[in-house]
Design a protein around this motif. Structure first.
Motif, short mmCIF file in Angstrom:
data_model
loop_
_atom_site.label_atom_id
_atom_site.label_comp_id
_atom_site.label_asym_id
_atom_site.label_seq_id
_atom_site.Cartn_x
_atom_site.Cartn_y
_atom_site.Cartn_z
N ALA B 596 -55.54 -79.00 30.44
CA ALA B 596 -56.08 -79.31 31.75
C ALA B 596 -55.02 -79.13 32.84
N THR B 597 -53.76 -79.38 32.50
CA THR B 597 -52.72 -79.23 33.53
C THR B 597 -52.63 -77.81 34.02
N ASP B 598 -52.97 -76.85 33.16
CA ASP B 598 -52.82 -75.46 33.58
C ASP B 598 -53.85 -75.06 34.61
N VAL B 599 -54.95 -75.77 34.66
CA VAL B 599 -56.06 -75.34 35.50
C VAL B 599 -56.19 -76.20 36.74
N MET B 600 -55.65 -77.40 36.67
CA MET B 600 -55.96 -78.32 37.76
C MET B 600 -55.28 -77.91 39.05
N ARG B 601 -55.83 -78.39 40.11
CA ARG B 601 -55.24 -78.18 41.42
C ARG B 601 -54.72 -79.50 41.90
N PRO B 602 -53.66 -79.70 42.60
CA PRO B 602 -52.82 -78.61 43.09
C PRO B 602 -51.84 -78.11 42.04
N ARG B 603 -51.60 -76.82 42.07
CA ARG B 603 -50.59 -76.27 41.18
C ARG B 603 -49.22 -76.49 41.81
N ARG B 604 -48.27 -76.04 41.07
CA ARG B 604 -46.91 -76.16 41.60
C ARG B 604 -46.79 -75.28 42.83
N GLY B 605 -46.23 -75.81 43.87
CA GLY B 605 -46.05 -75.00 45.06
C GLY B 605 -47.19 -75.12 46.04
N GLU B 606 -48.24 -75.76 45.63
CA GLU B 606 -49.33 -75.93 46.57
C GLU B 606 -49.18 -77.27 47.27
N PRO B 607 -49.77 -77.41 48.42
CA PRO B 607 -49.70 -78.70 49.11
C PRO B 607 -50.36 -79.78 48.26
N PRO B 608 -49.93 -81.02 48.42
CA PRO B 608 -50.46 -82.07 47.55
C PRO B 608 -51.94 -82.32 47.79
N LEU B 609 -52.52 -83.02 46.86
CA LEU B 609 -53.95 -83.29 46.90
C LEU B 609 -54.31 -84.12 48.12
N SER B 610 -55.40 -83.79 48.76
CA SER B 610 -55.84 -84.59 49.91
C SER B 610 -56.59 -85.79 49.37
N VAL B 611 -56.03 -86.93 49.57
CA VAL B 611 -56.68 -88.13 49.06
C VAL B 611 -56.95 -89.09 50.21
N LEU B 612 -57.83 -90.03 49.95
CA LEU B 612 -58.07 -91.12 50.88
C LEU B 612 -57.48 -92.37 50.26
N THR B 613 -56.98 -93.22 51.07
CA THR B 613 -56.44 -94.45 50.51
C THR B 613 -57.48 -95.55 50.65
N GLN B 614 -57.22 -96.59 49.91
CA GLN B 614 -58.22 -97.63 49.79
C GLN B 614 -58.46 -98.37 51.08
N ASP B 615 -57.38 -98.70 51.75
CA ASP B 615 -57.61 -99.46 52.98
C ASP B 615 -56.53 -99.25 54.00
N SER B 616 -55.94 -98.08 54.05
CA SER B 616 -54.89 -97.91 55.05
C SER B 616 -55.10 -96.70 55.95
N MET B 617 -56.24 -96.10 55.90
CA MET B 617 -56.45 -94.96 56.79
C MET B 617 -57.40 -95.33 57.90
N THR B 618 -57.19 -94.75 59.07
CA THR B 618 -58.11 -95.02 60.17
C THR B 618 -59.22 -93.98 60.16
N VAL B 619 -60.23 -94.29 60.96
CA VAL B 619 -61.37 -93.37 61.05
C VAL B 619 -60.91 -92.02 61.55
N THR B 738 -62.34 -78.38 39.57
CA THR B 738 -63.73 -78.20 39.96
C THR B 738 -64.36 -77.13 39.08
N LYS B 739 -65.66 -77.03 39.17
CA LYS B 739 -66.37 -76.04 38.35
C LYS B 739 -65.92 -74.63 38.71
N LYS B 740 -65.63 -74.44 39.97
CA LYS B 740 -65.17 -73.13 40.38
C LYS B 740 -63.82 -72.81 39.76
N ASP B 741 -62.98 -73.83 39.64
CA ASP B 741 -61.68 -73.60 38.99
C ASP B 741 -61.89 -73.22 37.53
N VAL B 742 -62.83 -73.91 36.91
CA VAL B 742 -63.10 -73.61 35.51
C VAL B 742 -63.57 -72.17 35.37
#
Lengths: 198, 760
Positions: B596-619, B738-742
């Protein structure tokens, strides 16, 4: 989620389809009820035998009487040969519904005619009308519309204009413009870029 | 199709016209359906309805209606399928005959119908009657001779061109997606939700009105695929119009499409069970038992409706329904297997050539699609007219080839030398030597075979609705009939050879060339589409001959083996790959050792994953994130330092929720904190009202660890119908697949160019 439904064609299509379905179904019933006497036949095909030439007989007769003895004219056949001749004949009982055929073809032709008229209107008549209504300056030719001289390019303009008044006619016009843009996009992607999905 | 929140757009006339529409003319990408989510949403809705139904009678009735709504839709689909098939059969018959002449008494009759009541038909000229006149008779009052022939020829070509031109211009103006057979698109649609753009093809019902034109114009198209698609389109169209928004889940609409495909094949071939199996084998991706039962019901209703319309006048369902019961012999298995090999070779040849031609079409020739259609039609019509086997419509040809020669058939194919003193009854004619007509017919058939093979390769995939079933069956039937006649004559003239001696006595009816035609048709269709069970069931439902199952199975199996030896894909899968659709084939096997590591995004050199945090982001932060990226969803983690996974939030739902909150809730501003927990976080006194978005959070996203082999991951995606899957290591979020990655990965492993797969 956006659904690019063309409201007007969808409505028209649903109405026409329901009409067609209903019409055909109703006709099946009426045709079954009042069976045209011409729509029933017993067809007997008799191949040549000895010196009697081959012949085809068509008679309008009920199913239980559909056999060689009732249908085939046995005048020209000699007594001893009748049985052998009749054994080689094949008789089939067939029915059809001429009313169904007639109604179906006429409905199909009329819908096809309507579609053709609409197509002619869209491709030929409308740009002329639009040009007269909005003037030459309003026609926007989009950049990537190289070989596609469709009038839909000014749809945005029409949209902006017609949003101001909210009555049914303008809504219909709005929906129609939206549909046209959608079809234009599809056409570009299928015919020009040869991809089915955008 | 996933209706989120307030977006429900059905039921009201003004609603149709009033739909809010962010971007006119641009389209969202297709999105794969999240089957798990759909299923849980469906069960939630069901539970709500059943609990409410106990409250009052009205709610109870509503509950009942909801339960029955599925069946009502199936009933409607069946009715429509039958009606449409009847209309299409009649109209195609009429338009095909229109090319040759017209009925003077009533212009809406085809040739056969026109001469139905006439008593002037003679035994020798069974087709002629005074009411039906060819064009040459009508225009210049001559029916024989060179000038009449040329005039007929010319008018034939002109009519064919007219039909083709109408077809392509109507398609171009109204429904540009209505090209090709549509089965690849249907398969992909049922495999991965291809929303908006794609469904608009299906949702233009009048497209089936001009689907008839290509088949009548003699191009080797079958109306069967067109039937399938028009049913699918009409059914989903009705679905969207009449069901309330809450009951239109994606899985339901998919079951409707599968049922529509089953109903389509049922009326096209007169094979209800075959239709259900076809839907199961070829078209559907996710096929629970409920869909099986519903498809069966729809196919049944469709067959019943068609029968009551009775387009062919004999209570048959299909044009080539034959009904003979002459036995076959074990020694005949050898030519049947030969026909299977031929079918497999034809399948391979066709797929390779057609794909090569379609590739060339997309690059060079594709600039002139309308011109291409016109030119191909012109060539087809010009070459087809002289040979009587190509002049007639393909369905009639197949019907003639399938039929056994009784004493009464007058076609050239049945021009055997009859014994005039013979007194056998009609259906037990012994084998006879071939007359001159049969030999003429054989070489005409051979020419027709070559022609059909060549022309089908070039026409499948053009920008008008086209199909493949009937042309393949025609090719197989021609080959089979020729082999059958050959074996029959061999058995007659050399009945003392050792192979014939045991089972074929002189004076007995040993060999039935019609059966060979059927077996050939099955072999060729199987070679091209790689159908197995559904093909055999369709063929024996078509012919009513249960005793012919073994030859049909032998031929189907042989053709599939031979064809699979050369290439794994059937024609529909090949077109899916050609067009780059995102199709995760259930039949493919993934045998590589990646993790799974070979296929997942982000790969090495790509920008980090866009995540949302539990309670520290504003609208505002979230809105910026959504605007800057175009991902379908975002994982939600506890905080940026400890990346422990909480859940997954979908993009659409986030957008809607934020929009609603801004409009409706008090005090939500750009600086409001967004939180996904149960209780709001600790905030200083002056901060604005926080926004709780726990309801859009999926608390049970699917996760795998980074060392999960890709084989397992692919299996999970296939079997559960996932859209995306998160990768974690010791509880910390690492990335997303994602399915497209697969699909990209699978394509890469199979050495296909991953960039050719269509997604951004």
């Amino acid at each position: 989620m956006a659904t690019p439904w063309g409201g007007l064609p969808r409505l028209g299509a649903s109405l026409s389809l329901s009409c067609l379905a209903l019409a055909v179904l109703l006709l099946v019933r009426t045709a079954a009820a009042a069976k045209n006497s011409e729509d029933v036949r017993c067809k007997c095909i008799c191949p040549p035998y000895k010196d009697i030439p081959g012949h085809i007989y068509n008679r309008n007769i009920s199913q239980k009487d559909c056999d060689c003895l009732h249908v085939v004219e046995l005048m020209s056949v000699r007594e001893p040969d009748i049985e052998a001749y009749c054994l080689r004949c094949e008789c089939k009982y067939e029915e059809r519904s001429s009313v169904t055929i007639k109604v179906t073809i006429i409905i199909y032709l009329s819908i096809l005619g309507l579609l053709l008229l609409y197509m002619v209107y869209l491709t030929l008549v409308e740009p002329i009308l639009k040009r007269r209504l909005f003037g030459h300056s309003q026609l926007i030719q989009s950049d990537d519309d190289v070989g596609d001289h469709q009038p839909f390019a000014n749809a945005h303009d029409v949209l902006a204009r017609s949003r101001s008044r909210a009555n049914v006619l303008n809504k219909v016009e709005y929906a129609q413009q939206r549909w046209k843009l959608q079809v234009q996009e599809q056409r570009k992607s299928v015919f020009d870029r040869h991809v089915v999905l955008s | 199709w996933s209706r989120a929140g307030a977006m429900s757009g059905s039921g009201n006339l003004m609603d149709f016209l009033d739909e809010p529409f962010p971007d006119v003319g641009t389209y969202e990408d297709f999105h794969t359906i999240d089957w798990l989510r759909e299923k849980s949403r469906d069960t939630d809705r069901h539970r709500k309805i059943t609990s409410r139904s106990k409250e009052s009678v009205w709610e109870f009735i509503k509950g009942l209606l909801d339960a029955w709504s599925g069946w009502v839709v199936m009933l409607l689909i069946g009715l429509l399928a039958g009606t449409l098939a009847g209309v299409i059969d009649l109209a195609v018959d009429w338009m095909t005959d229109l090319k040759e002449g017209i009925c003077l008494s009533a212009f809406w009759y085809s040739h056969e119908q026109c001469c139905w009541t006439s008593s002037e038909t003679t035994f020798e000229d069974r087709d002629k009657c005074p009411l039906w006149q060819k064009w040459s008779e009508l225009l210049v009052n001559r029916s024989e001779g060179a000038s009449a022939y040329i005039l007929n020829y010319l008018l034939y070509v002109l009519w064919a061109l007219l039909f083709a031109f109408l077809a392509v211009s109507l398609v171009r103006v109204f429904a540009p997606y209505a090209c090709g057979s549509g089965i690849p698109e249907l398969e992909t649609f049922l495999n991965a939700n291809l929303e908006n753009t794609f469904l608009s093809f299906f949702f233009f019902p009048p497209s089936h009105f001009f689907l008839l034109l290509p088949s009548s114009s003699l191009l080797p198209f079958s109306s069967i695929s067109s039937l399938l698609l028009s049913f699918s389109s009409v059914s989903v169209f009705f679905l969207s119009s009449y069901s309330s928004s809450s009951s239109t889940s994606s899985s339901f609409s998919f079951s409707v499409l599968s049922a529509a495909a089953a109903a389509g094949v049922s009326v096209a071939f007169g094979a209800p069970i075959g239709g259900v199996l076809f839907s199961l084998e070829e078209v559907s991706y996710y096929f629970p038992l409920k869909t099986l039962w519903r498809s069966f019901f729809a196919a049944l209703v469709a067959a019943f409706t068609l029968r009551s319309i009775n387009p062919f006048g004999n209570s048959r369902l299909v044009l080539f329904y034959v009904e003979y019961h002459t036995p076959w012999y074990m020694a005949e298995l050898f030519p049947f297997i030969l026909l299977g090999v031929f079918g497999g070779l034809w399948g391979t040849l066709f797929i390779r050539c057609n794909i090569a031609w379609c590739r060339r079409r997309t690059t060079r020739l594709g600039k002139y699609p309308v011109l291409e259609v016109i030119v191909v039609t012109a060539i087809t019509a010009i070459v087809a007219y002289p040979n009587p086997y190509t002049r007639q419509s393909t369905s009639e040809l197949i019907s003639e080839l399938f039929n056994d020669c009784g004493a009464l058939e007058s076609s050239q194919l049945c021009d055997y030398i009859n014994d005039p003193n013979m007194t056998r009854p009609v259906d037990d004619i012994p084998d006879r030597p071939a007359g001159r007509g049969v030999y003429t017919a054989i070489w005409q058939l051979a020419l027709a075979l070559v022609f059909k093979i060549v022309i089908t390769i070039f026409t499948f995939g053009m920008k008008i609705p086209s199909g493949l079933f009937i042309p393949s069956m025609a090719v197989g039937a021609m080959a089979g009939r020729m082999v059958g006649i050959g074996v029959e004559q061999l058995a007659y003239h050399h009945h003392d050879w050792i192979i014939f001696r045991n089972w074929c006595r002189p004076g007995a009816d040993c060999v039935t060339p019609g059966l060979y035609a059927m077996v050939g048709a099955a072999a060729c269709l199987g070679g091209v589409t790689r159908m197995t069970v559904s093909l055999v069931v369709i063929m024996f439902e078509l012919t009513g001959g249960l005793e012919y199952i073994v030859p049909l199975m032998a031929a189907a199996v042989t053709s599939k083996w031979v064809a699979d030896a050369f290439g794994k894909e059937g024609i529909y899968e090949a077109h899916i790959h050609l067009n780059g659709y995102p199709f995760l084939d259930v039949k493919d096997e993934f045998t590589h050792r990646t993790l799974a590591t070979d296929v997942m995004r982000p790969r090495r050199g790509e920008p980090p994953l866009s995540v949302l945090t539990q309670d520290s982001m504003t609208v505002e932060d979230v809105e910026t994130l959504i605007k800057e990226t175009d991902y379908n969803g975002f994982p939600v983690v506890v905080s940026r330092d400890s990346e422990r996974l909480i859940g997954f939030a979908q993009r659409r739902e986030l957008i809607l929720a934020i929009k609603n909150a801004r409009q409706r809730q008090e005090g939500i501003v750009s600086n409001s904190i967004m939180y996904f927990t149960e209780d709001p976080p600790e905030l200083p006194a002056n901060s604005p009202q926080p926004l709780k978005l726990r309801r859009v959070l999926n608390l049970s996203p699917f996760t795998v660890t980074d060392h999960t082999p890709m084989e397992t991951v692919v299996d999970i995606f296939r079997k559960l119908g996932l859209r995306q899957c998160l990768v974690t290591r010791s509880g910390r979020l690492l990335g997303i697949i994602t399915k497209k990655d697969v699909l990209r990965h699978m394509a890469q492993m199979a050495n296909q160019d991953p960039e050719s797969i269509m997604f951004n």
